[in-house]
Motif scaffolding. Structure first.
Motif, PDB file in Angstrom:
ATOM      1  N   ASN A 470       0.351   3.456   4.872  1.00 52.92           N
ATOM      2  CA  ASN A 470      -0.607   2.783   3.991  1.00 52.92           C
ATOM      3  C   ASN A 470      -1.462   1.769   4.736  1.00 52.92           C
ATOM      4  O   ASN A 470      -2.667   1.643   4.476  1.00 52.92           O
ATOM      5  N   GLU A 474      -5.478   1.755   5.132  1.00 50.15           N
ATOM      6  CA  GLU A 474      -6.178   0.553   4.690  1.00 50.15           C
ATOM      7  C   GLU A 474      -7.124   0.032   5.772  1.00 50.15           C
ATOM      8  O   GLU A 474      -8.264  -0.350   5.500  1.00 50.15           O
ATOM      9  N   THR A 486      -3.276  10.401   5.098  1.00 49.05           N
ATOM     10  CA  THR A 486      -2.055   9.849   5.698  1.00 49.05           C
ATOM     11  C   THR A 486      -1.148  11.004   6.116  1.00 49.05           C
ATOM     12  O   THR A 486      -1.278  12.140   5.629  1.00 49.05           O
TER      13      THR A 486
END
Length: 566
Positions: A470, A474, A486
């Motif tokens: 994550n 980000e 991802t």
């Protein structure tokens, strides 16, 4: 009892070093430079710098089968082929055939091995990162594992010393969690990486994208040439442009006149003298003849690599050590760690269509650890860092797209899109139950007992991987990337090739195998300075720490021997 005094005299040395990889090469250099007559034992064949790098200058069309193994060859590398990045036509001569040295997996364990002079110092990734002060304190702080018997300040001068000799390129950033070192000029980041650095700094306090710190020379250094940006390091570098035992430490040891190098020498066990209360030598099986030989010395350094060193110690049984040399604590073979990786994100970016790069840079970017360093506490312990790079698709994509005619001309003349990937490297906690042991009923090609592994990543590592993915996504989003995906491909322990911890350092002989100088607690003239000695894994690539720990211990051993204390 018949005793061959003449044979013992002929086979006696001041010191013995077992293994010639990163730590073994450093042990050889430091001991010989301290004037010790040193026997260096390597279980594999000899590899001479430049002379024995058979694929170092080959072009792609000179490698058969598109650089892939044939089906018949692959049968011998079933475990090591899992990684997808180690065994190829241009590297197959470096890796041990799994069929020659099989092992048992209670749970998946990817054991990558290279048996030859130089060991994995020829094939390593060259990322050279210091552990930070917090890394030596976290075991004591959170209660996992035992307290390190040393601190960063104990190792700092030896980090300086080894970096200055090895030649580490890098950029100083002033981060306490990623201490700066003695750097050669850094390898340059490309335009997209520089853009991402700026945007990450704008959006995230404490996160710094920098160029990785690599043992690749950006200028000539100590008689070795600078990097040619070929990115063929794993084949062996004819310019000596990256640090390896073959190019750097072993030549330095040889120059002293105090080193005897003996390849094809499989150390089966350490000889422990019950009356003297110390080790007197090692037992060796000649890898070519299977003849058994004994060599003797006042000081013994075990640097065969984490698992191989532990196998030697477990196999070194006596009345004093029925469970293996120095295993009074029962910790020998336990606490096996590796880094977990393969979790992160990738994306595409617009706006740089007028820019490209040249050369094949043998380096990646680095985002040092930023999680769990201050008051913040995630739902897991310790932390991770990211490595990665940005690149632009080139004409090779035409082959994948199977384009023809005018399309092919367009693909060749105009590069494709810019992409960037960030891959996390996470710390693994030292769990006593993650362990290895010997199977004496199943032997390898050379008649040695084989290893059994029962190791797994646990809840703490799995929770960390969520942030590894994550956070990567980000940061890419904040930097303006699109089509972000991802990924989480955990593999098995061992995949990072950073095995550690099976003969850990510690204050207390009841909970550790080695003391603060890397001596076996109950056998002070045996030192272990490869990955087996590590008390925690931290998140950084560990090879530079092995170098510093080895140089520190070897100089201490030489001083103690001269004082008559060993």
């Amino acid at each position: 009892m018949r005793f061959n005094i003449k044979a013992k005299k002929q086979n006696s040395y001041d010191a013995i070093v077992v293994g010639t990889g990163i730590s073994g090469g450093w042990a050889a250099k430091e001991l010989t430079e301290n004037g010790l007559n040193t026997l260096v034992l390597e279980r594999g064949r000899n590899v001479r710098h430049v002379e024995d790098y058979p694929t170092m200058m080959k072009d792609p069309w000179e490698l058969p089968h598109g650089n892939r193994l044939t089906a018949e060859e692959a049968k011998h590398f079933e475990v090591q082929m899992r990684t997808g990045y180690t065994v190829r036509q241009d590297t197959k001569h470096w890796w041990v055939r799994d069929t020659d040295q099989p092992y048992e997996e209670k749970k998946r364990f990817d054991w990558m091995r290279g048996y030859h002079v130089g060991g994995k110092s020829i094939m390593w990734g060259r990322q050279s990162l210091r552990l930070g002060p917090h890394d030596f304190e976290e075991n004591a702080r959170d209660g996992y594992g035992v307290d390190w018997p040393i601190r960063y300040d104990d190792l700092k001068p030896w980090y300086d010393y080894t970096e200055e000799f090895a030649g580490i390129s890098g950029q100083a950033e002033g981060l306490p969690q990623a201490p700066d070192g003695i750097f050669l000029p850094p390898i340059e980041m490309n335009c997209v990486e520089k853009h991402a650095r700026e945007k990450i700094a704008e959006h995230f306090s404490g996160r710094v994208l920098t160029i990785g710190r690599f043992a690749n020379l950006t200028q000539p250094h100590k008689g070795r040439g600078s990097c040619q940006y070929r990115n063929l390091c794993i084949r062996g570098c004819p310019y000596g442009a990256y640090f390896s035992s073959n190019a750097a430490t072993l030549p330095a040891a040889e120059e002293t006149g105090n080193m005897t190098l003996r390849p094809h020498s499989i150390v089966s066990s350490v000889i422990f003298d019950e009356e003297e209360g110390k080790a007197t030598g090692v037992r060796v099986v000649d890898a070519e003849t299977l003849e058994e030989i004994e060599f003797y010395a006042d000081v013994i350094f075990l640097n065969a690599s984490c698992i191989a060193t532990t196998m030697i110690m477990l196999n070194s049984t006596s009345d004093r050590f029925p469970d293996g040399l120095g295993n009074d604590s029962g910790e020998l073979g336990c606490n096996l760690m590796d880094h977990h990786m393969g979790a992160g994100a990738s994306g595409e970016i617009d706006g740089f269509d007028d820019k490209y790069f040249y050369g094949r840079r043998p380096a990646s970017i680095h985002i040092p650890r930023y999680r769990n360093l201050g008051d913040e506490q995630r739902d897991y312990l310790r932390g991770f860092h990211h490595q990665g790079s940005a690149s632009r698709q080139n004409w090779m994509r035409a082959i994948r797209e199977l384009v023809i005619g005018n399309q092919l001309k367009e693909f060749v003349q105009r590069p494709g899109i810019w992409t960037m990937g960030l891959n996390g490297f996470g710390e693994m906690l030292p769990y006593h139950e993650n362990r290895m042991w010997l199977n004496h009923d199943k032997k390898d090609k050379w008649g040695m007992p084989t290893a059994v592994f029962d190791v797994e990543f646990k809840e703490n590592e799995l929770k960390m991987r969520e942030d590894m993915q994550n956070d990567a996504a980000e940061m890419l989003e904040a930097a303006g990337f699109k089509n972000i995906n991802t990924f989480d491909n955990i593999g098995g322990p061992g995949l990072g090739i950073h095995e550690m911890g099976t003969a850990r350092m510690g204050h207390d002989p009841e909970t550790s195998v080695l003391n603060r100088w890397n001596q076996v607690h109950a056998c002070k003239n045996v030192f272990v300075t490869d990955g087996a000695c590590m008390t925690s894994s931290a998140n950084q690539n560990p090879s530079l720490t092995y170098m510093a720990i080895t140089a520190r211990a070897a100089n201490y051993a030489a001083e103690e021997l001269k004082k008559g204390n060993l």
